[in-house]
Design a protein around this motif. Structure first.
Motif, mmCIF file in Angstrom:
data_model
loop_
_atom_site.group_PDB
_atom_site.id
_atom_site.type_symbol
_atom_site.label_atom_id
_atom_site.label_comp_id
_atom_site.label_asym_id
_atom_site.label_seq_id
_atom_site.Cartn_x
_atom_site.Cartn_y
_atom_site.Cartn_z
ATOM 1 N N PRO A 1 0.588 -1.501 -0.331
ATOM 2 C CA PRO A 1 -0.131 -0.455 -0.421
ATOM 3 C C PRO A 1 0.843 1.356 -0.053
ATOM 4 O O PRO A 1 0.436 2.208 -0.130
ATOM 5 N N HIS A 2 2.266 1.749 0.538
ATOM 6 C CA HIS A 2 3.112 2.446 0.951
ATOM 7 C C HIS A 2 3.885 2.482 -0.212
ATOM 8 O O HIS A 2 5.188 1.703 -0.252
ATOM 9 N N GLN A 3 4.250 3.768 -0.266
ATOM 10 C CA GLN A 3 5.930 4.219 -1.022
ATOM 11 C C GLN A 3 7.196 3.846 0.077
ATOM 12 O O GLN A 3 7.455 4.605 1.196
ATOM 13 N N ASP A 4 7.581 2.389 0.620
ATOM 14 C CA ASP A 4 8.948 2.020 1.233
ATOM 15 C C ASP A 4 8.664 0.565 1.336
ATOM 16 O O ASP A 4 8.922 0.285 1.877
ATOM 17 N N ASP A 5 6.973 0.184 1.930
ATOM 18 C CA ASP A 5 6.822 -1.402 2.475
ATOM 19 C C ASP A 5 7.960 -2.385 1.740
ATOM 20 O O ASP A 5 8.550 -3.166 2.060
ATOM 21 N N GLU A 6 7.828 -1.629 -0.131
ATOM 22 C CA GLU A 6 8.626 -2.809 -0.705
ATOM 23 C C GLU A 6 10.398 -2.876 -0.507
ATOM 24 O O GLU A 6 10.759 -4.106 -0.496
ATOM 25 N N THR B 1 2.993 -10.095 -0.980
ATOM 26 C CA THR B 1 2.112 -9.148 -0.602
ATOM 27 C C THR B 1 2.832 -9.300 1.258
ATOM 28 O O THR B 1 3.390 -9.950 1.937
ATOM 29 N N TYR B 2 2.433 -8.548 2.093
ATOM 30 C CA TYR B 2 1.855 -8.634 3.383
ATOM 31 C C TYR B 2 1.271 -9.244 3.532
ATOM 32 O O TYR B 2 0.086 -10.064 3.276
ATOM 33 N N GLY B 3 1.294 -10.313 4.549
ATOM 34 C CA GLY B 3 0.621 -11.722 5.804
ATOM 35 C C GLY B 3 -0.624 -10.792 6.191
ATOM 36 O O GLY B 3 -1.011 -10.021 5.931
ATOM 37 N N ASP C 1 -4.062 -0.879 6.138
ATOM 38 C CA ASP C 1 -4.033 -0.904 4.714
ATOM 39 C C ASP C 1 -3.518 -2.336 4.334
ATOM 40 O O ASP C 1 -3.620 -2.607 3.162
ATOM 41 N N HIS C 2 -2.058 -2.487 4.942
ATOM 42 C CA HIS C 2 -1.483 -3.570 4.940
ATOM 43 C C HIS C 2 -2.400 -5.316 4.388
ATOM 44 O O HIS C 2 -2.238 -5.833 4.330
ATOM 45 N N ARG C 3 -3.514 -4.570 6.179
ATOM 46 C CA ARG C 3 -3.450 -5.668 6.195
ATOM 47 C C ARG C 3 -5.404 -6.256 5.176
ATOM 48 O O ARG C 3 -5.716 -7.359 4.500
#
Ligand code: ZN
Length: 256
Positions: free
Chosen positions: A46-51, A150-152, A161-163
């Motif tokens: 969802p966000h710039q930096d997660d990846e 992706t995130y778990g 957002d992650h979930r």
């Protein structure tokens, strides 16, 4: 004698610990190239930096295989990060900054394609889950993904957002042409202490990728997210993630 017992005890202890540990390997093991001869690896966050935090090194390692193309998909504008308040700027200004930061990170990470969507930050849980899953499915198709990351369900930090996006990717995966879905994870130790507002733990890792050879480049990519590194509560974690020699993944779903 006592020393021998101690040695046996220690090896039993180490042996049992090793059983629960992920093997070191590649996220591409057993993946078949698509009809175009390429293996497309797609991160959906969802966000710039997660990846960059959880997959940056792995994207660089994957690109060492000339058949691999990498794609970063960022779902929101990132406009509600606490950096907005620290810097006394509008959400619109912050979104512009973060999108440029992600573009720089993508350059450092040798990413082939960056797809930036325009959902508002913290807006994903407010969407009908089927609509979000359908949007994810369309994007997986568009990239020709063989591997999706992706995130778990824990969302790593517990962020809503992650979930929500994790659930949408899990729902979309069986309808897509992709072969394998991974959730980002952590080592067992860090899974227990990593801050998670929803008090959930990441799914245990099944593979850990050695990113030591590209750690400096990952560090450079992390530092391009300057608004987050210096002006958000993520300061600690951006620094922390740059210390690890591995990135961890849990195999979440697979198609033959
Ligand atoms: Zn995030």
């Amino acid at each position: 004698m006592r020393k021998m017992i101690l040695t046996i005890g220690l090896s039993l202890l180490l042996g049992s610990a090793a059983l629960g540990r992920p093997r070191e390997g590649s996220i591409l093991d057993g993946i078949r190239p698509g009809p175009d001869g390429k293996i497309d690896v797609v991160t959906i966050f969802p966000h710039q930096d997660d990846e960059t935090i959880f997959v940056g090194g792995t994207l660089l390692i994957a690109k060492q295989d000339p058949r691999v193309r990498t794609h970063i998909v960022c779902f929101t504008l990132g406009d509600l990060s606490s950096a907005r308040d620290y810097l006394h700027i509008t959400g619109e200004e912050l979104a512009k900054i973060r999108i440029e930061e992600l573009q720089s990170a993508a350059t450092v990470l040798r990413v082939d394609e960056l797809i930036q969507l325009d959902h508002p930050d913290q807006g994903l849980p407010k969407l009908p889950p089927e609509a979000l899953a359908e949007e994810v499915r369309e994007i997986i198709e568009r990239t020709g993904a063989e591997v999706v990351i992706t995130y778990g369900p824990d969302g790593m930090t517990g962020h809503s957002d992650h979930r929500a996006l994790s659930a949408a990717v899990f729902a979309a995966f069986p309808q897509s042409q992709a072969q394998r879905l991974y959730y980002v994870s952590l080592s067992r130790f860090w899974s227990g202490v990593f801050p998670n507002e929803a008090k959930l733990r990441p799914q245990p890792a099944t593979v850990k990728v050695d990113i030591a050879p590209v750690k400096k480049l990952k560090g450079l990519a992390l530092s391009t997210h300057a608004s987050q590194k210096f002006y958000s509560g993520w300061l600690l974690n951006l620094g922390m993630m740059n210390r690890f020699d591995h990135e961890w993944f849990a195999r979440a779903a697979e198609k033959q």
